[in-house]
Design an enzyme around this catalytic site. Structure first.
Site, mmCIF file in Angstrom:
data_model
loop_
_atom_site.group_PDB
_atom_site.id
_atom_site.type_symbol
_atom_site.label_atom_id
_atom_site.label_comp_id
_atom_site.label_asym_id
_atom_site.label_seq_id
_atom_site.Cartn_x
_atom_site.Cartn_y
_atom_site.Cartn_z
ATOM 1 N N ASP A 77 -4.536 -2.528 4.837
ATOM 2 C CA ASP A 77 -5.036 -2.007 6.109
ATOM 3 C C ASP A 77 -6.559 -1.975 6.155
ATOM 4 O OD1 ASP A 77 -5.445 -0.080 4.264
ATOM 5 O OD2 ASP A 77 -4.318 1.501 5.261
ATOM 6 N N ASP A 113 -9.164 -5.229 1.884
ATOM 7 C CA ASP A 113 -7.882 -5.825 1.508
ATOM 8 C C ASP A 113 -7.843 -7.290 1.928
ATOM 9 O OD1 ASP A 113 -6.833 -3.537 0.435
ATOM 10 O OD2 ASP A 113 -5.956 -2.845 2.316
ATOM 11 N N ASP A 136 0.857 -1.185 0.000
ATOM 12 C CA ASP A 136 0.000 0.000 0.000
ATOM 13 C C ASP A 136 0.886 1.224 0.000
ATOM 14 O OD1 ASP A 136 -2.488 -0.875 0.029
ATOM 15 O OD2 ASP A 136 -2.828 -0.792 2.177
#
Length: 1193
Positions: A776, A780, A455
């Site tokens: 997070d 996901d 990310d």
């Protein structure tokens, strides 16, 4: 639709005194109430209690102010309604662990042999001294010596006890370590409640009935409750019901919130009505634990909280409870999950070694028995006399013990121990490096990682967002504008729009230390906007006080499909105004007007929009800023619009401003990424941000290098490149894209999952890619589950993401991932070091015992000595070599890959080279040692004769050589300096010195039990001198180039490609490691014991009883089929793949999980499964314990 909020007490009506009275409802009333659903529950709340606010009144709490927080009141609630704690399964006692260690077949065989030996030594038959019985009784100097026959049996039993205690102690300390880890995770889990009107975070275990809890997207509910007020709330109840559809919660339709369920969208407040064992999760858990006995253990393992958090138990639905019982009755063929890479290699290797050892020991016994029989009855021609039978049997028992000894030495029982110690040690140390390991095998898999999909927000950047540029009233301000320069109407709209249209849980608090930065609490993007309001010298809190959350008319919370958030207000005259904020390109598309400098509304056409994108948004994005657009809309007061028709509501907006938010790159990230690239790991950035922002950040991090030909794609573009006309993902198209892809922007969680799955399934590269993923957000989850190693963010991560992950980064920092890679590689190297050492010992000891026994009818190394060698070589060496700390040099080589053998050519060269040296020395000593040292020969002595100096020297030299070879074993890549950093590992030094001390004691004072007699000083020096020779010999071996030794074979390979393909073909066959297939042929019990397969299965899920889910995810392509064999799993017909158009827009998020579940016939397994043809993606975050059972070994 009116907002979901009840009438409430404006203050905490209940005064302190009235707490003494009883509560208005009992624990059973509340339990019954929580078992109801939807309309039934709404009616019961209305008819029996007169609404939710009356339940609050009965529970003596205020919906707005919460509880008073008075300790005596909280304690009283705990006594009446219970604590929010579900007691974990009882740990195994030390005695149980001892009993488990005793189950080892080799030890059982030794015990039997020792007991027979003991029994026979006490049995003196009449006529036993008859010389016709051969030399059995001859050569015994005195009666006392003959009586000492029991010592050998007793010594074997004693050493067996030592081995068992050591093993049990190791298991016990593992369990203890794991429980420590568990309690740490428990303490870290906090939940937001309102007490005395203040919003505070408390540990989950401190929740009590009557608490008013704030719930938001991504939470895992820790207790049961009833909704008091909610905005757009959607819950995933699949862990309780098995239904994968998200359930909308509202006061009118379904206000019941249950523990163990996940908040997938929206926010709200609930009153806690049941905690701990009285909550829905707790009830199920108690039911599972109620059935005592063996079944109870199996089931509680299934229901065990996979996170190790007592409260995060994934409950089973009621039908599953029944199903479990049926499963217990009839053994269901459950597809086996593929082992972790290392585990697979170790099992194969252990099977090979075990077979070799078994053959050698069998041959030894047969040769000894035949030689004795032929010599005694053939050559000497003696008759078999009845009274001599016990003496002959004594001989046979001695031969049997020698055979078993060869076997004991051949089988590396220390292997599982080494792996366990290495992993447990690494996990403990990784905690200090901010890696909280949830599944042990993730630690080792990480060492093989070839790709990391990271990310952006919070991992590569600091996740501390600030507004640095703004476009307001036709002017682009490069820094925060002066409030005087802005029109008051525009300023009011900005302040109101931001204050009201952001979660009330997001706020800016004063800094903890003087002169520090203000603290951002809640969603970081919203905090940046609130900070912007403060920079404009305005106060958002006054606006929020005027318009409390209960007065918001309707809230469209952020989710990754909308990519925006909107809040509707209704004024006293009945007019509606809606404020919106979101990704600039999305909101601007819905704007038809814009405010000019004077605050007047002007038209905003498509060409104006394109110009704005070019002149404002792109320059901001190229500076690495995330752009957010603020807008509003007034609705006519004549009629209320249909709020469910989102398309119409979110259109015709008036643009107020566009702001650019900066999230600076973490200073340590560029160096960490450089280390990864040096170590052969490709870092890819997957983000929900605009492509220009993503490209700018990727360049700053070093993911993109100037002048390199790498791809940066947006989600849409990526999908058009990899999908065919029907919308299905095609692997060969994907294979053309991923090797060059470095940045994927504006990506949805589906894209992330597709990319991860595509890289894992790809066969383009010469070796299968091992992919790590960071995430997070709630959505996901699928990608984290699919990846070989999933990293969740400890600070910014939602509970759902943490559930799906293998490792939690407690500091959300990319550098911690690099540390994990280092530790993973270190585990692998530690095990190779141990193997190199262990196999040298094994080869030498087996050959010595075998040839010695065949030539001299007696093993030069006695059973007890062998057990001592085994103990130091296995237990202590695994302790010494498995705790070597990692060095930076580990990151200078490429990953090993899944098929790299455990024992490389260099290691094989070292093993055989040292074996040659040791065998030469030992055979020289054995057959010529008595001449060299001028002592009596120890060969061909009769039964029960006293220990000889000759054989003591052989034993002592053997141990000295192992000790010095242990130092050689510290290096496995042919390095010359074996002493490098030796003092950085105190355990290693302690073990070597400790073993040396113990050896002196054994030789000098071991006497008859250890078959040793004391040595002179010069003999000791010779033994040590020969041992030091190992170090010099090691240097000589280093000079031989490995490339010349083509004939050396490698050992301990991973599964081969053809194996994998074969497994894919056999869909209906249980997926079983091929090494285990071989085991099926016949001697299953033997090999099970010999290779301690039970221990090997524990190797990676070492904390077996607690970390049951450690083996949760399929890791090779074939694993996807193993789920398809279940009749209840019926994939949809091939058709356009379901797109769950949502994106990890990383900061301003509340990500929603897709509707992809709906198409899947709901099944009890809730498996996360992927069929390449029929379904594109089927996601399940339910992780139900039944699933854990089915997919674990």
């Amino acid at each position: 639709m009116a907002n979901n909020s009840t009438d409430h007490h404006s203050a905490n009506i209940v005064n302190e005194g009235s707490y003494e009275g009883d509560f208005g409802c009992t624990i059973m009333d509340l339990r019954e109430l929580m078992e109801l659903r939807s309309a039934e529950a709404v009616n019961r709340i209305r008819d029996t209690y007169g609404g939710v606010h009356n339940i609050c009144r009965r529970l003596k709490t205020s919906p707005v102010e919460g509880l008073s927080g008075n300790p005596s009141d909280l304690e009283r609630r705990r006594q009446i309604f219970g604590k929010n704690f579900i007691p974990p399964k009882k740990a195994k006692t030390f005695l149980q662990l001892v009993w488990e260690a005793l189950q080892d077949v080799t030890l059982i065989i030794l015990e039997i042999a020792a007991i027979i030996s003991l029994g026979l030594s006490f049995y003196h038959p009449p006529g036993g001294d008859n010389e016709l019985c051969g030399e059995a009784a001859a050569g015994v100097e005195d009666e006392g010596e003959a009586q000492a026959g029991w010592i050998e049996g007793a010594a074997i039993l004693f050493s067996v006890i030592i081995v068992v205690l050591v093993t049990a102690f190791n298991d016990w300390s593992k369990e203890k370590q794991f429980r420590g880890l568990q309690s740490r995770i428990e303490q870290e889990q906090k939940f937001t409640v309102i007490r005395k009107g203040q919003v505070i975070q408390i540990p989950v275990a401190e929740l009590v009935v009557g608490d008013i809890a704030q719930i938001k997207y991504g939470d895992l509910l820790p207790a049961d409750g009833i909704l008091i007020q909610g905005n757009d709330l959607k819950i995933d109840e699949s862990s309780l019901t098995g239904e994968s559809d998200q359930v909308k919660k509202s006061l009118e339709k379904d206000p019941m919130l249950l523990s163990g369920t996940h908040v997938m969208e929206g926010s709200g407040r609930m009153v806690v009505t049941a905690v701990g064992v009285n909550s829905q999760t707790g009830i199920i858990f108690t039911l599972l634990g109620a059935n005592e006995g063996g079944e109870e253990e199996k089931k509680s393992k299934k229901a065990k909280a996979q996170d190790g958090v007592a409260l995060e138990i994934q409950p089973l639905k009621s039908e599953e409870g029944v199903e479990c019982e049926e499963k217990e009755k009839k053994v269901v063929k459950v597809p086996k999950k593929e082992k972790s890479v290392l585990q697979g290699k170790l099992t194969r290797l252990a099977v090979q070694i075990g077979k070799a050892g078994l053959i050698m020991s069998a041959i030894t016994v047969i040769i000894l028995v035949l030689y004795f029989v032929i010599y005694t009855f053939g050559v000497l021609g003696r008759p078999w006399l009845a009274e001599c039978t016990p003496i002959y049997i004594q001989y046979f028992v001695k031969f049997f013990i020698i055979g078993v000894t060869v076997l004991v030495v051949a089988v590396p029982e220390g292997l599982p121990l080494a792996v366990t110690i290495s992993l447990a040690y690494s996990v403990k140390k990784m905690m200090k490096d901010n890696n909280l390991v949830r599944h042990l095998d993730a630690c080792e898999t990480m060492g093989n990682a070839t790709a990391i999909c990271s990310d952006k927000t919070g991992t590569l950047t600091m996740n501390r967002m600030t507004v640095v540029q703004a476009f307001v009233g036709g002017t682009h301000y490069r820094q925060i504008p002066d409030p005087e320069a802005l029109n008051t109407k525009i300023l009011d709209l900005i302040v109101n729009g931001i204050s009201v249209n952001s979660a009330y849980t997001s706020k800016i608090l004063p800094p903890e230390k003087e002169g520090g930065l203000p603290r951002q609490v809640g969603n970081k993007t919203e905090c940046a906007l609130l900070g912007f309001v403060l920079d404009l010298k305005q106060d958002y809190q006054t606006v929020r006080n005027e318009i409390p959350e209960e007065n918001l008319y309707k809230v469209y919370t952020f989710n990754s499909v909308r990519k925006s958030m909107s809040t509707v207000l209704c004024d006293s005259s009945g007019k509606f105004r809606m404020y919106s904020k979101g990704a600039s390109e999305i909101i601007l598309r819905k704007c038809t007007r814009i405010l000019d400098q004077g605050g007047d509304v002007c038209p905003f056409k498509a060409k104006d929009r394109d110009e704005m994108v070019k002149k404002v948004i792109e320059p901001m994005a190229c500076d690495g800023l995330r752009t957010i657009c603020l807008a509003y809309r007034d609705f006519p007061s004549d009629s209320e619009p249909n709020w469910d028709n989102e398309g119409d509501i979110l259109s015709d907006l008036i643009c107020i401003a566009v702001v650019g938010i900066e999230d600076p790159v973490r200073p340590e990230v560029p160096e960490a990424i450089q280390k990864c690239q040096r170590a052969g790991i490709t870092v890819r950035m997957v983000t929900g941000d605009n492509i220009n922002t993503a490209r700018a950040i990727a360049t700053k991090c070093g993911i993109l290098q100037p002048g390199e030909d790498f791809l940066c794609l947006e989600g849409k573009e990526f999908n058009t490149l990899i999908r065919n006309e029907k919308g299905e993902v095609e692997q060969d198209k994907l294979d053309k894209v991923w090797p060059r892809l470095r940045v994927l922007a504006r990506s949805s969680p589906t894209d992330k999952h597709t990319l991860v799955k595509g890289i894992i399934d790809s066969t383009v590269a010469e070796r299968r890619q091992v992919v790590a993923v960071t995430g997070d957000g709630t959505n996901d989850g699928p990608a984290l589950k699919k990846a070989d190693v999933g990293f969740a963010m400890g600070i910014a991560g939602t509970d759902v993401a943490k559930e799906a992950s293998d490792i939690i980064l407690t500091d959300d920092n990319f550098t911690s991932i690099v540390k994990a890679v280092m530790w993973g590689r270190n585990v692998y190297d530690s095990i190779s070091k141990f193997l190199q050492f262990q196999l040298t010992v094994n080869v030498v000891a087996v050959i010595v015992a075998f040839t010695g026994a065949c030539i001299t009818q007696d093993s030069p190394l006695k059973a007890v000595q062998m057990l001592w060698v085994n103990l130091i070589m296995d237990t202590f060496a695994s302790l010494a070599l498995a705790t070597e700390p990692p060095t930076d040099s580990l990151l200078l080589r490429k990953p090993y890959g899944r098929n790299k053998p455990l024992i490389s050519r260099t290691m094989m060269k070292n093993i055989l080279g040292h074996a040659v040296y040791q065998l030469t020395i030992i055979f020289t000593l054995l057959f010529a040692g008595e001449k060299f040292f001028d002592i009596d020969s120890g060969r061909n002595v009769p039964l029960h004769s006293p220990p000889s100096e000759h054989y003591t020297i052989v034993f002592n030299t053997f141990v000295m050589m192992q000790l010095f070879n242990e130092i050689n074993a510290r290096k496995i890549h042919g390095e010359r300096n074996v002493f490098e950093n030796i003092f950085r590992n105190p355990i290693f030094c302690a073990v070597v010195l400790g073993t040396f001390g113990a050896q002196i004691i054994i030789v000098e004072f071991g006497g008859k039990p250890f078959s040793c007699s004391g040595l002179t000083l010069s003999q000791w020096f010779w033994c040590i001198f020969i041992g030091v020779g190992e170090l010099l010999w090691g240097q000589m071996i280093c000079t031989i180039p490995t490339s010349r030794l083509k004939f050396l074979k490698e050992a301990g390979h991973g599964p081969l490609k053809e194996d994998i393909q074969q497994e894919e073909l056999t869909e209906d066959v249980d997926e079983i490691d091929h090494a285990e297939m071989e085991l099926r042929r016949g001697q299953i019990l033997w090999f099970r014991g010999l290779n301690r397969i039970q221990t090997q299965i524990k190797v990676v899920n070492a904390f077996r009883s607690s970390l049951y889910e450690g083996l949760e995810k399929p890791q090779i392509r074939s694993a996807i089929h193993s789920f398809m064999t279940h009749p209840e799993f019926t994939p949809r017909e091939a058709g356009p793949a379901p797109q769950f158009e949502d994106s990890d827009s990383e900061g301003e998020e509340s990500k929603g999980l897709s509707k992809a579940h709906k198409d899947q016939t709901h099944n009890h397994n809730n498996n996360s499964s992927v069929d390449p043809h029929a379904l594109d993606i089927t996601v399940s975050l339910s992780d139900s314990p039944l699933h854990s059972m089915e997919t674990s070994i």
